[in-house]
Design a protein around this motif. Sequence first.
Motif, PDB file in Angstrom:
ATOM      1  N   GLU A 131      -8.093  -5.433   4.332  1.00 36.98           N
ATOM      2  CA  GLU A 131      -6.671  -5.288   4.078  1.00 36.98           C
ATOM      3  C   GLU A 131      -6.506  -3.994   3.298  1.00 36.98           C
ATOM      4  O   GLU A 131      -7.390  -3.615   2.526  1.00 36.98           O
ATOM      5  CB  GLU A 131      -6.131  -6.463   3.274  1.00 36.98           C
ATOM      6  CG  GLU A 131      -6.215  -7.770   4.028  1.00 36.98           C
ATOM      7  CD  GLU A 131      -5.576  -8.926   3.285  1.00 36.98           C
ATOM      8  OE1 GLU A 131      -5.182  -8.747   2.117  1.00 36.98           O
ATOM      9  OE2 GLU A 131      -5.476  -9.998   3.887  1.00 36.98           O
ATOM     10  N   TYR A 132      -5.376  -3.317   3.496  1.00 38.78           N
ATOM     11  CA  TYR A 132      -5.140  -2.023   2.867  1.00 38.78           C
ATOM     12  C   TYR A 132      -3.691  -1.974   2.419  1.00 38.78           C
ATOM     13  O   TYR A 132      -2.778  -2.271   3.199  1.00 38.78           O
ATOM     14  CB  TYR A 132      -5.429  -0.924   3.897  1.00 38.78           C
ATOM     15  CG  TYR A 132      -5.251   0.497   3.438  1.00 38.78           C
ATOM     16  CD1 TYR A 132      -5.910   0.993   2.314  1.00 38.78           C
ATOM     17  CD2 TYR A 132      -4.449   1.364   4.155  1.00 38.78           C
ATOM     18  CE1 TYR A 132      -5.762   2.313   1.926  1.00 38.78           C
ATOM     19  CE2 TYR A 132      -4.306   2.694   3.778  1.00 38.78           C
ATOM     20  CZ  TYR A 132      -4.963   3.165   2.662  1.00 38.78           C
ATOM     21  OH  TYR A 132      -4.821   4.473   2.282  1.00 38.78           O
ATOM     22  N   GLY A 133      -3.498  -1.656   1.157  1.00 40.93           N
ATOM     23  CA  GLY A 133      -2.144  -1.574   0.636  1.00 40.93           C
ATOM     24  C   GLY A 133      -2.140  -1.245  -0.837  1.00 40.93           C
ATOM     25  O   GLY A 133      -3.175  -0.893  -1.418  1.00 40.93           O
ATOM     26  N   PRO A 134      -0.962  -1.345  -1.477  1.00 42.57           N
ATOM     27  CA  PRO A 134      -0.830  -1.006  -2.889  1.00 42.57           C
ATOM     28  C   PRO A 134      -1.832  -1.772  -3.756  1.00 42.57           C
ATOM     29  O   PRO A 134      -2.133  -2.939  -3.496  1.00 42.57           O
ATOM     30  CB  PRO A 134       0.608  -1.408  -3.221  1.00 42.57           C
ATOM     31  CG  PRO A 134       1.320  -1.371  -1.902  1.00 42.57           C
ATOM     32  CD  PRO A 134       0.295  -1.782  -0.883  1.00 42.57           C
ATOM     33  N   ALA A 135      -2.330  -1.091  -4.785  1.00 41.95           N
ATOM     34  CA  ALA A 135      -3.336  -1.690  -5.665  1.00 41.95           C
ATOM     35  C   ALA A 135      -2.765  -2.815  -6.513  1.00 41.95           C
ATOM     36  O   ALA A 135      -3.519  -3.688  -6.942  1.00 41.95           O
ATOM     37  CB  ALA A 135      -3.956  -0.618  -6.560  1.00 41.95           C
ATOM     38  N   ASP A 136      -1.458  -2.804  -6.754  1.00 42.82           N
ATOM     39  CA  ASP A 136      -0.880  -3.873  -7.567  1.00 42.82           C
ATOM     40  C   ASP A 136      -0.811  -5.159  -6.738  1.00 42.82           C
ATOM     41  O   ASP A 136      -1.420  -5.269  -5.688  1.00 42.82           O
ATOM     42  CB  ASP A 136       0.481  -3.462  -8.125  1.00 42.82           C
ATOM     43  CG  ASP A 136       1.485  -3.100  -7.032  1.00 42.82           C
ATOM     44  OD1 ASP A 136       1.286  -3.508  -5.870  1.00 42.82           O
ATOM     45  OD2 ASP A 136       2.466  -2.421  -7.347  1.00 42.82           O
ATOM     46  N   SER A 137      -0.061  -6.111  -7.168  1.00 47.22           N
ATOM     47  CA  SER A 137      -0.069  -7.429  -6.525  1.00 47.22           C
ATOM     48  C   SER A 137       0.760  -7.505  -5.249  1.00 47.22           C
ATOM     49  O   SER A 137       0.886  -8.577  -4.674  1.00 47.22           O
ATOM     50  CB  SER A 137       0.425  -8.477  -7.522  1.00 47.22           C
ATOM     51  OG  SER A 137       1.755  -8.160  -7.923  1.00 47.22           O
ATOM     52  N   GLN A 138       1.311  -6.392  -4.787  1.00 45.46           N
ATOM     53  CA  GLN A 138       2.079  -6.428  -3.544  1.00 45.46           C
ATOM     54  C   GLN A 138       1.163  -6.799  -2.378  1.00 45.46           C
ATOM     55  O   GLN A 138      -0.034  -6.511  -2.404  1.00 45.46           O
ATOM     56  CB  GLN A 138       2.701  -5.061  -3.269  1.00 45.46           C
ATOM     57  CG  GLN A 138       3.735  -4.642  -4.279  1.00 45.46           C
ATOM     58  CD  GLN A 138       4.325  -3.293  -3.900  1.00 45.46           C
ATOM     59  OE1 GLN A 138       4.580  -3.039  -2.730  1.00 45.46           O
ATOM     60  NE2 GLN A 138       4.517  -2.434  -4.886  1.00 45.46           N
ATOM     61  N   PRO A 139       1.742  -7.392  -1.344  1.00 47.04           N
ATOM     62  CA  PRO A 139       0.916  -7.711  -0.173  1.00 47.04           C
ATOM     63  C   PRO A 139       0.382  -6.439   0.489  1.00 47.04           C
ATOM     64  O   PRO A 139       1.015  -5.386   0.427  1.00 47.04           O
ATOM     65  CB  PRO A 139       1.893  -8.419   0.774  1.00 47.04           C
ATOM     66  CG  PRO A 139       3.096  -8.752  -0.025  1.00 47.04           C
ATOM     67  CD  PRO A 139       3.123  -7.835  -1.206  1.00 47.04           C
ATOM     68  N   SER A 140      -0.754  -6.575   1.119  1.00 41.59           N
ATOM     69  CA  SER A 140      -1.332  -5.458   1.863  1.00 41.59           C
ATOM     70  C   SER A 140      -0.413  -5.097   3.016  1.00 41.59           C
ATOM     71  O   SER A 140       0.286  -5.934   3.563  1.00 41.59           O
ATOM     72  CB  SER A 140      -2.714  -5.826   2.390  1.00 41.59           C
ATOM     73  OG  SER A 140      -3.585  -6.014   1.317  1.00 41.59           O
ATOM     74  N   ARG A 141      -0.433  -3.827   3.384  1.00 41.70           N
ATOM     75  CA  ARG A 141       0.429  -3.349   4.466  1.00 41.70           C
ATOM     76  C   ARG A 141      -0.308  -3.266   5.804  1.00 41.70           C
ATOM     77  O   ARG A 141       0.314  -3.299   6.852  1.00 41.70           O
ATOM     78  CB  ARG A 141       0.980  -1.971   4.117  1.00 41.70           C
ATOM     79  CG  ARG A 141       1.730  -1.916   2.828  1.00 41.70           C
ATOM     80  CD  ARG A 141       3.207  -2.173   3.022  1.00 41.70           C
ATOM     81  NE  ARG A 141       3.903  -2.249   1.759  1.00 41.70           N
ATOM     82  CZ  ARG A 141       4.324  -1.203   1.054  1.00 41.70           C
ATOM     83  NH1 ARG A 141       4.112   0.011   1.492  1.00 41.70           N
ATOM     84  NH2 ARG A 141       4.948  -1.390  -0.088  1.00 41.70           N
TER      85      ARG A 141
END
Length: 124
Positions: free
Chosen positions: A86-96
């Motif tokens: 999974e790849y996305g923002p490092a914070d707790s947002q869901p991966s994009r």
Amino acid sequence: MAGSPADLMRVNLLMVFNEPDPDRRAAVIAENYAEDVVWHEPDRIIHGRTELERRAAELRAENPDWVFRPAGAASGLDDIGHLGFEYGPADSQPSRVRGMDIARTKDGAVIELYTIVTEIRQPS
């Protein structure tokens, strides 16, 4: 550092594509990838360690606050390794982005890498 196909998949995701320091990333690539490695991305084919280093740096620059996370355990069979990501923002947002990397290995090094993107989510 070179090891089994499953080990190489973890190195690929976490120590290459998550590594912000270009010198450390280059050292890991030199140790774990064949000189003439071929990387198949959905929209291009990369040839050789130097181009792999350049493309990894481009990906880091495109989204500097994003990280790759394993999606499940790395696996290996004979000379083939696999790891979902999974790849996305490092914070707790869901991966994009979700996908998988599959690699052929030889003598403890990646000789061919395939990245398959299975899902791209738009931000909510």
